[in-house]
Motif scaffolding. Sequence first.
Motif, PDB file in Angstrom:
ATOM      1  N   SER A  14     -31.657 -31.502 -13.230  1.00  0.00           N
ATOM      2  CA  SER A  14     -30.484 -32.204 -13.733  1.00  0.00           C
ATOM      3  C   SER A  14     -29.511 -31.201 -14.309  1.00  0.00           C
ATOM      4  CB  SER A  14     -30.874 -33.210 -14.808  1.00  0.00           C
ATOM      5  OG  SER A  14     -31.489 -32.559 -15.883  1.00  0.00           O
ATOM      6  N   ALA A  15     -28.264 -31.640 -14.428  1.00  0.00           N
ATOM      7  CA  ALA A  15     -27.254 -30.811 -15.069  1.00  0.00           C
ATOM      8  C   ALA A  15     -27.523 -30.745 -16.557  1.00  0.00           C
ATOM      9  CB  ALA A  15     -25.869 -31.401 -14.815  1.00  0.00           C
ATOM     10  N   LYS A  16     -27.208 -29.619 -17.167  1.00  0.00           N
ATOM     11  CA  LYS A  16     -27.378 -29.484 -18.602  1.00  0.00           C
ATOM     12  C   LYS A  16     -26.285 -30.260 -19.312  1.00  0.00           C
ATOM     13  CE  LYS A  16     -29.560 -24.943 -18.379  1.00  0.00           C
ATOM     14  NZ  LYS A  16     -29.502 -23.546 -18.822  1.00  0.00           N
ATOM     15  N   ILE A  17     -26.681 -30.953 -20.385  1.00  0.00           N
ATOM     16  CA  ILE A  17     -25.716 -31.702 -21.168  1.00  0.00           C
ATOM     17  C   ILE A  17     -25.934 -31.387 -22.630  1.00  0.00           C
ATOM     18  CG2 ILE A  17     -25.527 -33.585 -19.516  1.00  0.00           C
ATOM     19  CD1 ILE A  17     -27.394 -35.207 -21.254  1.00  0.00           C
ATOM     20  N   SER A  18     -24.926 -31.567 -23.429  1.00  0.00           N
ATOM     21  CA  SER A  18     -25.048 -31.305 -24.860  1.00  0.00           C
ATOM     22  C   SER A  18     -24.859 -32.555 -25.685  1.00  0.00           C
ATOM     23  CB  SER A  18     -24.012 -30.255 -25.289  1.00  0.00           C
ATOM     24  OG  SER A  18     -22.705 -30.718 -25.020  1.00  0.00           O
ATOM     25  N   GLY A  19     -24.565 -33.682 -25.071  1.00  0.00           N
ATOM     26  CA  GLY A  19     -24.379 -34.920 -25.807  1.00  0.00           C
ATOM     27  C   GLY A  19     -24.845 -36.086 -24.983  1.00  0.00           C
ATOM     28  N   ALA A  20     -24.543 -37.297 -25.411  1.00  0.00           N
ATOM     29  CA  ALA A  20     -24.973 -38.486 -24.701  1.00  0.00           C
ATOM     30  C   ALA A  20     -24.177 -38.641 -23.416  1.00  0.00           C
ATOM     31  CB  ALA A  20     -24.774 -39.712 -25.579  1.00  0.00           C
ATOM     32  N   LEU A  21     -24.855 -39.077 -22.365  1.00  0.00           N
ATOM     33  CA  LEU A  21     -24.154 -39.415 -21.144  1.00  0.00           C
ATOM     34  C   LEU A  21     -23.433 -40.743 -21.337  1.00  0.00           C
ATOM     35  CD1 LEU A  21     -26.963 -38.484 -18.624  1.00  0.00           C
ATOM     36  CD2 LEU A  21     -24.841 -37.254 -18.987  1.00  0.00           C
ATOM     37  N   PRO A  22     -22.303 -40.944 -20.670  1.00  0.00           N
ATOM     38  CA  PRO A  22     -21.558 -42.190 -20.870  1.00  0.00           C
ATOM     39  C   PRO A  22     -22.335 -43.388 -20.364  1.00  0.00           C
ATOM     40  CG  PRO A  22     -20.655 -40.947 -19.035  1.00  0.00           C
ATOM     41  CD  PRO A  22     -21.657 -40.049 -19.698  1.00  0.00           C
ATOM     42  N   THR A  23     -22.179 -44.485 -21.025  1.00  0.00           N
ATOM     43  CA  THR A  23     -22.852 -45.721 -20.652  1.00  0.00           C
ATOM     44  C   THR A  23     -21.810 -46.802 -20.422  1.00  0.00           C
ATOM     45  OG1 THR A  23     -24.838 -45.209 -21.903  1.00  0.00           O
ATOM     46  CG2 THR A  23     -24.435 -47.519 -21.439  1.00  0.00           C
ATOM     47  N   ARG A  24     -21.868 -47.449 -19.252  1.00  0.00           N
ATOM     48  CA  ARG A  24     -20.988 -48.576 -18.982  1.00  0.00           C
ATOM     49  C   ARG A  24     -21.703 -49.844 -19.408  1.00  0.00           C
ATOM     50  NH1 ARG A  24     -20.358 -51.941 -14.472  1.00  0.00           N
ATOM     51  NH2 ARG A  24     -21.741 -50.656 -13.212  1.00  0.00           N
ATOM     52  N   ARG A  25     -21.096 -50.623 -20.307  1.00  0.00           N
ATOM     53  CA  ARG A  25     -21.714 -51.838 -20.800  1.00  0.00           C
ATOM     54  C   ARG A  25     -21.054 -53.046 -20.160  1.00  0.00           C
ATOM     55  NH1 ARG A  25     -21.911 -49.553 -26.851  1.00  0.00           N
ATOM     56  NH2 ARG A  25     -23.835 -48.396 -26.662  1.00  0.00           N
ATOM     57  N   ALA A  68     -33.133 -59.046 -27.476  1.00  0.00           N
ATOM     58  CA  ALA A  68     -32.871 -58.787 -28.893  1.00  0.00           C
ATOM     59  C   ALA A  68     -32.933 -57.292 -29.182  1.00  0.00           C
ATOM     60  CB  ALA A  68     -33.872 -59.542 -29.763  1.00  0.00           C
ATOM     61  N   ALA A  69     -33.910 -56.605 -28.589  1.00  0.00           N
ATOM     62  CA  ALA A  69     -34.013 -55.159 -28.783  1.00  0.00           C
ATOM     63  C   ALA A  69     -32.797 -54.446 -28.198  1.00  0.00           C
ATOM     64  CB  ALA A  69     -35.303 -54.638 -28.157  1.00  0.00           C
ATOM     65  N   HIS A  70     -32.360 -54.889 -27.016  1.00  0.00           N
ATOM     66  CA  HIS A  70     -31.164 -54.295 -26.408  1.00  0.00           C
ATOM     67  C   HIS A  70     -29.947 -54.482 -27.313  1.00  0.00           C
ATOM     68  CE1 HIS A  70     -28.280 -53.288 -23.150  1.00  0.00           C
ATOM     69  NE2 HIS A  70     -27.545 -54.217 -23.728  1.00  0.00           N
ATOM     70  N   GLN A  71     -29.776 -55.688 -27.829  1.00  0.00           N
ATOM     71  CA  GLN A  71     -28.631 -55.935 -28.708  1.00  0.00           C
ATOM     72  C   GLN A  71     -28.689 -55.041 -29.941  1.00  0.00           C
ATOM     73  OE1 GLN A  71     -27.675 -60.042 -29.784  1.00  0.00           O
ATOM     74  NE2 GLN A  71     -27.022 -59.374 -31.819  1.00  0.00           N
ATOM     75  N   CYS A  72     -29.876 -54.945 -30.549  1.00  0.00           N
ATOM     76  CA  CYS A  72     -30.011 -54.182 -31.785  1.00  0.00           C
ATOM     77  C   CYS A  72     -29.789 -52.694 -31.556  1.00  0.00           C
ATOM     78  CB  CYS A  72     -31.391 -54.426 -32.393  1.00  0.00           C
ATOM     79  SG  CYS A  72     -31.650 -53.570 -33.968  1.00  0.00           S
ATOM     80  N   PHE A  73     -30.500 -52.128 -30.595  1.00  0.00           N
ATOM     81  CA  PHE A  73     -30.509 -50.671 -30.470  1.00  0.00           C
ATOM     82  C   PHE A  73     -29.382 -50.130 -29.597  1.00  0.00           C
ATOM     83  CE2 PHE A  73     -34.879 -51.754 -31.634  1.00  0.00           C
ATOM     84  CZ  PHE A  73     -34.997 -50.972 -32.770  1.00  0.00           C
ATOM     85  N   LEU A  77     -26.655 -50.160 -32.507  1.00  0.00           N
ATOM     86  CA  LEU A  77     -26.971 -48.845 -33.069  1.00  0.00           C
ATOM     87  C   LEU A  77     -26.566 -47.686 -32.169  1.00  0.00           C
ATOM     88  CD1 LEU A  77     -30.452 -49.563 -34.706  1.00  0.00           C
ATOM     89  CD2 LEU A  77     -28.192 -49.526 -35.783  1.00  0.00           C
ATOM     90  N   GLY A  78     -26.178 -47.975 -30.926  1.00  0.00           N
ATOM     91  CA  GLY A  78     -25.587 -46.938 -30.097  1.00  0.00           C
ATOM     92  C   GLY A  78     -26.528 -46.130 -29.238  1.00  0.00           C
ATOM     93  N   PRO A 238     -26.062 -34.669 -46.705  1.00  0.00           N
ATOM     94  CA  PRO A 238     -25.094 -34.572 -45.605  1.00  0.00           C
ATOM     95  C   PRO A 238     -25.788 -34.227 -44.288  1.00  0.00           C
ATOM     96  CG  PRO A 238     -24.282 -33.408 -47.543  1.00  0.00           C
ATOM     97  CD  PRO A 238     -25.712 -33.770 -47.831  1.00  0.00           C
ATOM     98  N   GLY A 239     -25.488 -34.996 -43.257  1.00  0.00           N
ATOM     99  CA  GLY A 239     -26.098 -34.796 -41.946  1.00  0.00           C
ATOM    100  C   GLY A 239     -27.204 -35.773 -41.648  1.00  0.00           C
ATOM    101  N   CYS A 240     -27.844 -36.309 -42.690  1.00  0.00           N
ATOM    102  CA  CYS A 240     -28.807 -37.388 -42.496  1.00  0.00           C
ATOM    103  C   CYS A 240     -28.057 -38.720 -42.521  1.00  0.00           C
ATOM    104  CB  CYS A 240     -29.882 -37.355 -43.579  1.00  0.00           C
ATOM    105  SG  CYS A 240     -30.968 -35.913 -43.505  1.00  0.00           S
ATOM    106  N   GLY A 241     -28.754 -39.801 -42.181  1.00  0.00           N
ATOM    107  CA  GLY A 241     -28.119 -41.109 -42.173  1.00  0.00           C
ATOM    108  C   GLY A 241     -28.345 -41.829 -40.858  1.00  0.00           C
ATOM    109  N   LYS A 242     -27.577 -42.867 -40.608  1.00  0.00           N
ATOM    110  CA  LYS A 242     -27.847 -43.812 -39.526  1.00  0.00           C
ATOM    111  C   LYS A 242     -27.895 -43.181 -38.140  1.00  0.00           C
ATOM    112  CE  LYS A 242     -26.019 -47.926 -41.845  1.00  0.00           C
ATOM    113  NZ  LYS A 242     -25.014 -49.021 -41.788  1.00  0.00           N
ATOM    114  N   THR A 243     -27.156 -42.102 -37.929  1.00  0.00           N
ATOM    115  CA  THR A 243     -27.114 -41.502 -36.591  1.00  0.00           C
ATOM    116  C   THR A 243     -27.954 -40.239 -36.477  1.00  0.00           C
ATOM    117  OG1 THR A 243     -25.160 -40.138 -37.069  1.00  0.00           O
ATOM    118  CG2 THR A 243     -24.773 -42.395 -36.268  1.00  0.00           C
ATOM    119  N   VAL A 244     -28.703 -39.885 -37.505  1.00  0.00           N
ATOM    120  CA  VAL A 244     -29.333 -38.562 -37.511  1.00  0.00           C
ATOM    121  C   VAL A 244     -30.333 -38.387 -36.374  1.00  0.00           C
ATOM    122  CG1 VAL A 244     -31.145 -39.201 -39.180  1.00  0.00           C
ATOM    123  CG2 VAL A 244     -30.458 -36.804 -38.944  1.00  0.00           C
ATOM    124  N   LEU A 245     -31.106 -39.413 -36.047  1.00  0.00           N
ATOM    125  CA  LEU A 245     -32.092 -39.246 -34.984  1.00  0.00           C
ATOM    126  C   LEU A 245     -31.408 -39.071 -33.631  1.00  0.00           C
ATOM    127  CD1 LEU A 245     -34.994 -39.078 -34.082  1.00  0.00           C
ATOM    128  CD2 LEU A 245     -35.079 -41.582 -34.025  1.00  0.00           C
TER     129      LEU A 245
END
Length: 423
Positions: A14-25, A68-73, A77-78, A238-245
């Motif tokens: 696969s190609a190297k990536i440094s962030g999330a791949l785009p998702t079409r919802r 429900a899991a899809h809606q939540c996460f 939650l992104g 700083p740096g921890c929180g809802k998006t840290v994982l």
Amino acid sequence: MHSPTLALILTFASAKISGALPTRRQDQFPALPSLGGGGNTFQDSAHFRIYNAPSASTGSATLAIMEAAHQCFVSELGWRTPGQSNNGGQTGGPYKMNIYTVADNALGGSAGQQWADDAKGIPYLKVGKSWVSEPSVIVHEYGHAMHYSEKNWIGQTRTGAWWESIGNLIADTYIATPTCAAARAAHGNLPAGPTLFDPKKVLGDSFQVLVDGTSGSGNYYQAWPFMTYILNNPDNYPGCGKTVLLDMIRKYHINSNDTPLHSLEKLISGVSVQKVVGRYWARMAYVDIGHAKAQALFQELRGQINYSNLDSSGNGKYTVKAARAPRYMGANIVPLKVSGSTVSVVVQCSGSYTATLVARGGSAVRYVDLVNGNARIDLVGAEEVSFVFVNTPALVQYDAFSIPGDVNRGLGYSFQLTGATVS
């Protein structure tokens, strides 16, 4: 549950990536029946297809939980939807995620497993028929599927053991916290349930490496409260929180084979990983991490937890037992029996550590860090007190499924205690 080796063998070009791949919802994902073999007997929801459910009612129950899991996460939650290829090997999408019901004995002792078509870059699930509508199983496996879709930790042996912790974190968040309450309500008022927290393992074996994948004795299924702590971030680091994982995954140095703690180190500021781990364990003395059900279970079971970490030399002097000396980022939690209005401790140790006196009165918990090996706490009312000692050396690159001897070696220490004795 998911096979512990599966995360280590998920590799693909696969190609190297440094962030999330785009998702079409979209509201309704199309099916991809070729993924995982397909079949003629299935039920659909907006984002999932289940094959060969034991009954229509079971299939409907499974689909409601998954929606429900899809809606939540994903929606709230992104997290990235598993229905979108993570490498471009399958065009179009996102697609419904396929769930295959199989015989209970078909998965080598696991209740469920996440599989993937690596060429397409899309995961799917296989779940035993007795477990296919059990949230602790199917949402755990969905956690693996989302993790696979995020891609960056695949094929990295030093992240491997964390996959199971993340799977249980996702399942526990869905089942036992308010985070997914609105999503559960939106899909048929689905019930909450008991926490997956295992206080006798997490606290009774707190001396183990923070995430230990050793077969038969490790903690890698149970270690997820550390992630709950950095996500809830009660200390406002700083740096921890809802998006840290997600940040730890998406901002991971691609193909570096770094450990997740190295990834965390790059995100936080004004505080070290050692400080974060040290305060996590201090808060675990009374499970003060923002998880009400986990804390309640601790209170219920605390009398059954093994805290036998020390030998007494008399006159308030204690030495850690060699077999329970804390290993890499592990801890000793030591409940104390107070005999005065002030408790003080002086530690003797030649290694790097973080130690804390913790006082709890009612719902309020106070933390006093040891400085230069010393700390004192003046008690208020009928507070109870614990001493927490954490082995916090410089970060080490290690594979939790094959821990080197130096990483798995406990840190010896002793301390002088006044105003209390070890319970």
